[in-house]
Design a protein around this motif. Structure first.
Motif, PDB file in Angstrom:
ATOM      1  N   TYR A  57       0.643  -1.330  -0.036  1.00 36.70           N
ATOM      2  CA  TYR A  57      -0.366  -0.028  -0.141  1.00 36.70           C
ATOM      3  C   TYR A  57       1.116   1.272  -0.152  1.00 36.70           C
ATOM      4  CZ  TYR A  57      -4.881  -1.556  -0.170  1.00 36.70           C
ATOM      5  OH  TYR A  57      -5.907  -1.799  -0.586  1.00 36.70           O
ATOM      6  N   LYS A 150     -11.375   3.061 -11.114  1.00 38.33           N
ATOM      7  CA  LYS A 150     -10.779   2.790 -10.455  1.00 38.33           C
ATOM      8  C   LYS A 150     -10.750   3.342  -8.730  1.00 38.33           C
ATOM      9  CE  LYS A 150      -6.527   0.576 -11.546  1.00 38.33           C
ATOM     10  NZ  LYS A 150      -5.140   0.488 -11.920  1.00 38.33           N
ATOM     11  N   SER A 154     -12.523   1.153  -5.633  1.00 33.44           N
ATOM     12  CA  SER A 154     -11.861   0.566  -4.519  1.00 33.44           C
ATOM     13  C   SER A 154     -12.044   1.230  -3.235  1.00 33.44           C
ATOM     14  CB  SER A 154     -10.052   2.060  -4.322  1.00 33.44           C
ATOM     15  OG  SER A 154      -9.136   1.601  -5.498  1.00 33.44           O
ATOM     16  N   LEU A 157     -14.579  -1.158  -2.552  1.00 31.02           N
ATOM     17  CA  LEU A 157     -14.614  -2.185  -1.883  1.00 31.02           C
ATOM     18  C   LEU A 157     -14.671  -2.345  -1.096  1.00 31.02           C
ATOM     19  CD1 LEU A 157     -12.668  -3.565  -4.669  1.00 31.02           C
ATOM     20  CD2 LEU A 157     -14.429  -4.259  -4.342  1.00 31.02           C
ATOM     21  N   TYR A 158     -12.824  -1.147   0.204  1.00 30.02           N
ATOM     22  CA  TYR A 158     -13.132  -0.703   1.394  1.00 30.02           C
ATOM     23  C   TYR A 158     -13.993  -0.032   2.242  1.00 30.02           C
ATOM     24  CZ  TYR A 158      -8.287   1.147  -0.208  1.00 30.02           C
ATOM     25  OH  TYR A 158      -7.027   1.139  -0.540  1.00 30.02           O
ATOM     26  N   VAL A 186      -8.398  -5.033  -2.861  1.00 27.87           N
ATOM     27  CA  VAL A 186      -7.511  -3.539  -3.992  1.00 27.87           C
ATOM     28  C   VAL A 186      -7.088  -3.238  -3.654  1.00 27.87           C
ATOM     29  CG1 VAL A 186      -7.733  -1.199  -3.390  1.00 27.87           C
ATOM     30  CG2 VAL A 186      -9.736  -2.245  -2.585  1.00 27.87           C
ATOM     31  N   LEU A 189      -6.016  -5.104  -7.040  1.00 29.58           N
ATOM     32  CA  LEU A 189      -6.256  -4.369  -8.132  1.00 29.58           C
ATOM     33  C   LEU A 189      -5.206  -2.920  -8.374  1.00 29.58           C
ATOM     34  CD1 LEU A 189      -8.501  -3.008  -9.954  1.00 29.58           C
ATOM     35  CD2 LEU A 189      -9.462  -1.175  -8.224  1.00 29.58           C
ATOM     36  N   TRP A 190      -4.511  -2.822  -7.451  1.00 31.37           N
ATOM     37  CA  TRP A 190      -3.543  -0.676  -7.891  1.00 31.37           C
ATOM     38  C   TRP A 190      -2.847  -1.377  -8.183  1.00 31.37           C
ATOM     39  CZ3 TRP A 190      -5.083   3.925  -8.830  1.00 31.37           C
ATOM     40  CH2 TRP A 190      -6.204   3.999  -8.849  1.00 31.37           C
TER      41      TRP A 190
END
Length: 210
Positions: A57, A150, A154, A157-158, A186, A189-190
């Protein structure tokens, strides 16, 4: 309007993120022993997993922060405060990560960890919006960001992950682990490279060479 080159802000932010990574790795405790049994009983494996997730992250935010300021011509006082707001939530990541690990993914620490990630996403959106507002609707950053699907996905999803953790309990920890799985999703995803800003930079380079 107060303006300054982006290099100072980037250097300061890079330094803060480097300290955050250092603090997180220091939270991982060495096993009490020198054999495989000591390693197995230390819980180091879970600690490394939570560290890896938070490390990813921080890396994601460092990467996106760097790309964003590649197409930011100047920064204002508002952008400075918005950047500090982002760094504030990032600086809490070692704390929320350590608590999540020490609790073995208990309900409340998972909720707090998810809230920290959600607050980070909101803080990044605020920083991005402040920069776009200072440069105008036709700014390079606004064009590169587009609809930011995106980023919006995100945040959703959080929230889903946090709700799962809230609904979980000590007797039924599966929902808590499901919530953490959404947080990890997530990150995955990133990890897929976001080429929007890179394409914009390439297009700008081609235009300037014509």
């Amino acid at each position: 309007m107060t303006t300054m080159p982006t290099s100072r802000l980037e250097a300061f932010s890079d330094g803060v993120m480097a300290v955050i990574l250092t603090i997180m790795v220091l939270e991982i405790h060495v096993p009490e022993g020198h054999d495989w049994a000591a390693l197995a009983s230390s819980g180091l494996g879970m600690g490394l997993l939570t560290y890896l997730l938070s490390f990813i992250y921080v890396g994601i935010y460092w990467n996106n922060h760097h790309h964003m300021f590649q197409i930011t011509e100047r920064i204002t006082g508002g952008a400075l405060w918005a950047n500090l707001h982002l760094l504030f939530w990032l600086s809490l990541l070692p704390l929320t990560t350590a608590w999540l690990d020490a609790s073995s993914f208990a309900r409340i620490p998972a909720i707090v960890y998810g809230f920290d990630l959600l607050a980070l996403a909101v803080a990044y959106f605020i920083l991005q919006s402040v920069i776009i507002r200072s440069q105008g609707a036709g700014s390079t950053l606004r064009t590169a960001v587009g609809r930011d699907l995106k980023g919006k996905l995100s945040a959703v999803l959080y929230i889903v992950g946090i709700v799962c953790a809230i609904l979980g309990s000590a007797e039924s920890p599966a929902l808590v682990f499901t919530g953490v799985a959404f947080f990890a999703g997530v990150a995955v995803l990133w990890l897929i490279p976001d080429r929007r800003i890179e394409r914009r930079l390439a297009a700008g380079g081609q235009e300037s060479s014509i």
